[in-house]
Scaffold this motif. Structure first.
Motif, PDB file in Angstrom:
ATOM      1  N   TYR A   1      72.144  98.685  43.451  1.00 34.57           N
ATOM      2  CA  TYR A   1      72.822  98.939  42.210  1.00 34.57           C
ATOM      3  C   TYR A   1      74.134  97.983  42.307  1.00 34.57           C
ATOM      4  O   TYR A   1      74.590  97.644  41.130  1.00 34.57           O
ATOM      5  N   PHE A   2      74.936  97.662  43.340  1.00 31.51           N
ATOM      6  CA  PHE A   2      75.931  97.252  43.404  1.00 31.51           C
ATOM      7  C   PHE A   2      75.767  95.598  43.034  1.00 31.51           C
ATOM      8  O   PHE A   2      76.807  94.844  42.675  1.00 31.51           O
ATOM      9  N   GLU A   3      74.494  95.095  43.402  1.00 29.71           N
ATOM     10  CA  GLU A   3      74.372  93.677  43.138  1.00 29.71           C
ATOM     11  C   GLU A   3      73.624  93.438  41.971  1.00 29.71           C
ATOM     12  O   GLU A   3      73.174  92.029  41.829  1.00 29.71           O
ATOM     13  N   HIS A   4      73.180  94.371  41.163  1.00 31.03           N
ATOM     14  CA  HIS A   4      72.519  94.185  39.878  1.00 31.03           C
ATOM     15  C   HIS A   4      72.918  94.760  38.728  1.00 31.03           C
ATOM     16  O   HIS A   4      73.194  96.135  39.000  1.00 31.03           O
ATOM     17  N   ARG A   5      72.930  94.083  37.808  1.00 31.33           N
ATOM     18  CA  ARG A   5      73.115  95.218  36.383  1.00 31.33           C
ATOM     19  C   ARG A   5      71.899  95.832  35.998  1.00 31.33           C
ATOM     20  O   ARG A   5      70.934  94.799  35.471  1.00 31.33           O
ATOM     21  N   ILE A   6      71.997  97.074  35.988  1.00 33.11           N
ATOM     22  CA  ILE A   6      70.864  97.715  35.559  1.00 33.11           C
ATOM     23  C   ILE A   6      70.440  97.730  34.021  1.00 33.11           C
ATOM     24  O   ILE A   6      69.712  97.330  33.578  1.00 33.11           O
ATOM     25  N   MET A   7      71.596  98.030  33.162  1.00 34.14           N
ATOM     26  CA  MET A   7      71.558  97.869  31.877  1.00 34.14           C
ATOM     27  C   MET A   7      71.913  96.581  31.406  1.00 34.14           C
ATOM     28  O   MET A   7      73.051  96.099  31.420  1.00 34.14           O
ATOM     29  N   ASP A   8      70.940  95.798  30.739  1.00 35.48           N
ATOM     30  CA  ASP A   8      71.345  94.490  30.122  1.00 35.48           C
ATOM     31  C   ASP A   8      70.805  94.555  28.746  1.00 35.48           C
ATOM     32  O   ASP A   8      69.555  94.457  28.576  1.00 35.48           O
ATOM     33  N   GLU A   9      71.666  94.582  27.823  1.00 36.93           N
ATOM     34  CA  GLU A   9      71.178  94.543  26.264  1.00 36.93           C
ATOM     35  C   GLU A   9      70.362  93.394  26.128  1.00 36.93           C
ATOM     36  O   GLU A   9      69.435  93.420  25.112  1.00 36.93           O
ATOM     37  N   SER A  10      70.595  92.280  26.783  1.00 37.28           N
ATOM     38  CA  SER A  10      69.942  90.939  26.119  1.00 37.28           C
ATOM     39  C   SER A  10      68.543  90.874  26.623  1.00 37.28           C
ATOM     40  O   SER A  10      67.767  90.000  26.547  1.00 37.28           O
ATOM     41  N   ASP A  11      68.155  92.051  27.630  1.00 34.27           N
ATOM     42  CA  ASP A  11      66.862  91.746  28.467  1.00 34.27           C
ATOM     43  C   ASP A  11      66.456  93.158  28.318  1.00 34.27           C
ATOM     44  O   ASP A  11      66.370  93.774  29.260  1.00 34.27           O
ATOM     45  N   PRO A  12      65.802  93.919  27.323  1.00 34.82           N
ATOM     46  CA  PRO A  12      65.245  95.136  27.241  1.00 34.82           C
ATOM     47  C   PRO A  12      64.357  95.415  28.030  1.00 34.82           C
ATOM     48  O   PRO A  12      64.136  96.703  28.850  1.00 34.82           O
ATOM     49  N   ALA A  13      63.187  94.439  28.104  1.00 37.41           N
ATOM     50  CA  ALA A  13      62.038  94.623  29.056  1.00 37.41           C
ATOM     51  C   ALA A  13      62.345  94.764  30.633  1.00 37.41           C
ATOM     52  O   ALA A  13      61.911  95.557  31.392  1.00 37.41           O
ATOM     53  N   GLY A  14      63.415  93.845  30.879  1.00 37.20           N
ATOM     54  CA  GLY A  14      63.972  93.864  32.292  1.00 37.20           C
ATOM     55  C   GLY A  14      64.624  95.222  32.609  1.00 37.20           C
ATOM     56  O   GLY A  14      64.531  95.769  33.749  1.00 37.20           O
ATOM     57  N   THR A  15      65.384  95.548  31.533  1.00 36.76           N
ATOM     58  CA  THR A  15      66.292  96.896  31.606  1.00 36.76           C
ATOM     59  C   THR A  15      65.272  97.994  31.739  1.00 36.76           C
ATOM     60  O   THR A  15      65.495  99.012  32.968  1.00 36.76           O
ATOM     61  N   ALA A  16      63.950  98.047  31.291  1.00 33.99           N
ATOM     62  CA  ALA A  16      63.089  99.199  31.320  1.00 33.99           C
ATOM     63  C   ALA A  16      62.543  98.976  32.752  1.00 33.99           C
ATOM     64  O   ALA A  16      62.221 100.246  33.469  1.00 33.99           O
ATOM     65  N   ALA A  17      62.636  98.037  33.403  1.00 41.83           N
ATOM     66  CA  ALA A  17      61.898  97.819  35.052  1.00 41.83           C
ATOM     67  C   ALA A  17      62.764  98.565  35.852  1.00 41.83           C
ATOM     68  O   ALA A  17      62.629  99.228  36.690  1.00 41.83           O
ATOM     69  N   ARG A  18      64.386  98.029  35.478  1.00 44.24           N
ATOM     70  CA  ARG A  18      65.099  98.294  36.502  1.00 44.24           C
ATOM     71  C   ARG A  18      65.497  99.770  36.280  1.00 44.24           C
ATOM     72  O   ARG A  18      65.678 100.691  37.386  1.00 44.24           O
ATOM     73  N   VAL A  19      65.221 100.368  35.288  1.00 44.52           N
ATOM     74  CA  VAL A  19      65.518 101.895  34.779  1.00 44.52           C
ATOM     75  C   VAL A  19      64.222 102.649  35.596  1.00 44.52           C
ATOM     76  O   VAL A  19      64.338 103.690  36.394  1.00 44.52           O
ATOM     77  N   ASN A  20      63.065 101.980  35.660  1.00 46.13           N
ATOM     78  CA  ASN A  20      61.808 102.735  36.141  1.00 46.13           C
ATOM     79  C   ASN A  20      61.991 102.629  37.744  1.00 46.13           C
ATOM     80  O   ASN A  20      61.750 103.639  38.301  1.00 46.13           O
ATOM     81  N   LEU A  21      62.717 101.675  38.161  1.00 47.79           N
ATOM     82  CA  LEU A  21      63.036 101.464  39.683  1.00 47.79           C
ATOM     83  C   LEU A  21      63.883 102.657  39.988  1.00 47.79           C
ATOM     84  O   LEU A  21      63.753 103.173  40.880  1.00 47.79           O
ATOM     85  N   THR A  22      64.948 102.945  39.034  1.00 45.92           N
ATOM     86  CA  THR A  22      65.835 103.956  39.490  1.00 45.92           C
ATOM     87  C   THR A  22      65.475 105.360  39.526  1.00 45.92           C
ATOM     88  O   THR A  22      65.559 106.011  40.338  1.00 45.92           O
ATOM     89  N   LYS A  23      64.358 105.429  38.277  1.00 48.89           N
ATOM     90  CA  LYS A  23      63.692 106.904  38.383  1.00 48.89           C
ATOM     91  C   LYS A  23      62.917 106.891  39.556  1.00 48.89           C
ATOM     92  O   LYS A  23      62.946 108.105  40.215  1.00 48.89           O
TER      93      LYS A  23
END
Ligand code: ARG
Length: 571
Positions: free
Chosen positions: A528-550
């Motif tokens: 969490y501290f080393e990566h930005r979870i929400m990144d508007e310019s990369d919605p598919a990557g955001t989705a992956a990071r959100v699922n990892l969080t879940k």
């Protein structure tokens, strides 16, 4: 899907193909596969030195042979270095596999059905009537409660038993004291403490007037004979004790299926004694009857006193038979302090000598002592800490911290209870159960250390990320973004959860789950501290990071659940 297990299965297949009839199985490999400290050496490594004995080949040779055959979608490449087979995973495949597996079984990832059709009895908490619940009872209560959840999670039918300490001459004395100096309302309002006071008074008075002892004994005799008045007072004492204790159980969220305690076995001991007699196991010793255990390096077990009175172990023998018949248990666990090691060794040995091989399913799950702020507890010196006071103080302290850190939090009282109680329970279940514990406030409630609040806070952090994500319309996840070392470390920790749960059950050691969950929280925070979870310019990557969080959130929550700690969604 447990990654290590997958790899082990694959290697087992390769080994069978390379060395016919070698008998190397997945379980053996699970024990051997290591996780290299340096990711340059692979995500997993199999040292082949031990194998070289059974397979009669050089370790390098074995590693090379296996490397040639090893191939599965999860593996990107393998390297042979010395006698090691180093395995590098295809990270994005692996991420997708683990995350999807966790999310397909919300709250159930890591569960199994190995216990299907089997029953485990758990004897825990097992409080004594007319004694106050102090922090020495925390471990039996929480280890037992946690084990019950762990066995449930693995498909067992579980029976939680509070084997009440409700038999003994002290109850005669207590009734005697009550009749002389007590009154109904005082006990009703004062609860267990009022009974304790009566008991103390009895002893003080008996010093001056030894005849009181006889009166006390006479009252106990009345209980034994089922005298109506004695029984009514005695049952009421029990009721008052259980009502007092229930407040603590409610705070802890602990429940039982049975409260059959020592008194319950009063009419169930004769057949046991008769069977011991019949099998020639009872020996007369100064009028008493004992089972000799010197061949097993134990002192004799006293089963009947010379006046015919039964003992703690006589009741436990009857209880063992009762549980065997009533529940047909596969396992029967006794979560009791290590001071009673000898008692349980004697108990199991006697059942063995009687020829009942179901004793093999019985186990004494022992644990260490609790001290408080560096000092051993001692009733004699008046240094006691009551569990209810400790929990309430923890809630109060948690409330202060919340007030300071998140003054706008809704339902602060509820969260303070979850955090305060969670801190105490977590602290109790953090170390190997046989280690002694020294309870310290600054260590239990620290939001930054290896504590309940730290893990709960991480869980709440995940929930907050997920609340934000809910407001976004996210596309299909692109798991290629989860190839960095922090994501990898987090995924590996998640993937080892099922194995950890199994080990915790096999060793009756909840602390394995406590520590796994802590490491998982640490791995998430690092990510969490080393990566930005929400990144508007990369919605598919955001989705992956959100699922990892879940996935992380789910496994943390399950881990906490299995050790009996609640997981608030906001803190
Ligand atoms: N009441 C006992 C004590 O406080 C513990 C009972 C444990 N269970 C048993 N079946 N012996 O020491």
């Amino acid at each position: 899907m447990d990654m290590k297990q997958k790899i082990a299965e694959n290697i087992a297949q390769c080994a069978a193909a390379c060395y016919e009839g070698c008998g190397l199985c997945c379980e053996d490999l699970m024990q051997m596969i290591e996780i290299p400290p340096d990711k340059k050496l692979g995500d997993f490594a199999l040292p082949c030195f031990r194998l070289s004995k059974t397979l009669r080949k050089a370790p390098q040779m074995i590693a090379a042979n296996l490397a040639e055959k090893l191939c599965c979608v999860e593996i990107e490449r393998v390297e042979v270095v010395g006698g090691y087979l180093n395995i590098f995973l295809k990270r994005s495949n692996m991420a997708a596999g683990i995350i999807e597996a966790v999310l397909s079984k919300p709250g159930r990832w890591g569960s199994s059905n190995v216990g299907e059709g089997k029953t485990v009895c758990l004897d825990y908490s097992s409080i004594n009537i007319a004694k106050r619940f102090h922090i020495g009872h925390l471990s039996t209560t929480m280890i037992g409660h946690s084990l019950k959840r762990i066995y449930d999670f693995n498909g067992y039918t579980t029976v939680g038993i509070n084997h009440l300490g409700d038999w003994g001459t002290q109850f005669g004395k207590m009734i005697c004291a009550y009749k002389k100096w007590g009154n109904h309302d005082e006990v009703e309002q004062g609860g267990v403490q009022a009974m304790v006071d009566l008991y103390v008074k009895f002893h003080a008075e008996a010093e001056k007037d030894p005849a009181l002892e006889d009166e006390g004994r006479a009252w106990f005799k009345k209980i034994e004979d089922g005298d109506e008045e004695a029984m009514a007072i005695f049952s009421w004492f029990k009721e008052v004790t259980l009502k007092d204790t229930q407040r603590v159980y409610d705070l802890l969220g602990v429940e039982f299926d049975s409260y059959n305690g020592e008194a319950f076995y009063n009419d169930k001991m004769d057949p046991v004694v008769a069977e011991l007699e019949e099998k020639g196991l009872l020996v007369e010793s100064q009028g008493a009857k004992v089972v000799m255990l010197e061949d097993y390096n134990m002192p004799p077990a006293l089963v009947l006193r010379s006046d015919g009175a039964t003992l703690y172990i006589t009741r436990d023998l009857a209880a063992a038979f009762y549980r065997h018949h009533e529940y047909k248990f596969d396992k029967c666990l006794y979560v009791v302090a290590y001071q009673q090691n000898l008692h349980f060794k004697q108990l199991f040995k006697i059942l063995d000598l009687m020829g009942h091989d179901w004793h093999k399913g019985m186990e004494h799950v022992s644990f260490g002592m609790v001290s408080y702020e560096g000092r051993a507890l001692s009733t004699r010196e008046g240094y006691v800490v009551y569990l209810e006071d400790l929990l309430n103080k923890a809630i109060e302290k948690a409330r202060e911290i919340i007030e300071e850190k998140s003054p706008n939090l809704p339902n602060k009282d509820e969260v303070a209870r979850q955090v305060g109680v969670g801190a105490v329970v977590y602290f109790d279940l953090h170390n190997d159960r046989n280690k002694d514990i020294d309870f310290r406030w600054e260590r239990a409630l620290n939001f930054d250390g290896e504590t309940g609040p730290y893990v709960q806070y991480t869980h709440a952090r995940c929930c907050s990320v997920l609340r934000k994500a809910e407001a976004m319309a996210l596309p299909e996840p692109d798991y290629d973004v989860l190839c960095d070392d922090e994501a990898m470390a987090l995924l590996m920790q998640i993937s080892r959860f099922p194995e950890t749960v199994r080990k915790a059950m096999d060793a009756n050691e909840p602390s394995l789950i406590t520590r796994h969950t802590t490491q998982l929280a640490q791995a998430y925070n690092k990510y969490y501290f080393e990566h930005r979870i929400m990144d508007e310019s990369d919605p598919a990557g955001t989705a992956a990071r959100v699922n990892l969080t879940k996935a992380a959130r789910d496994v943390i929550r399950t881990g906490l659940y299995l050790i009996g700690v609640e997981a608030p969604e906001r803190m």
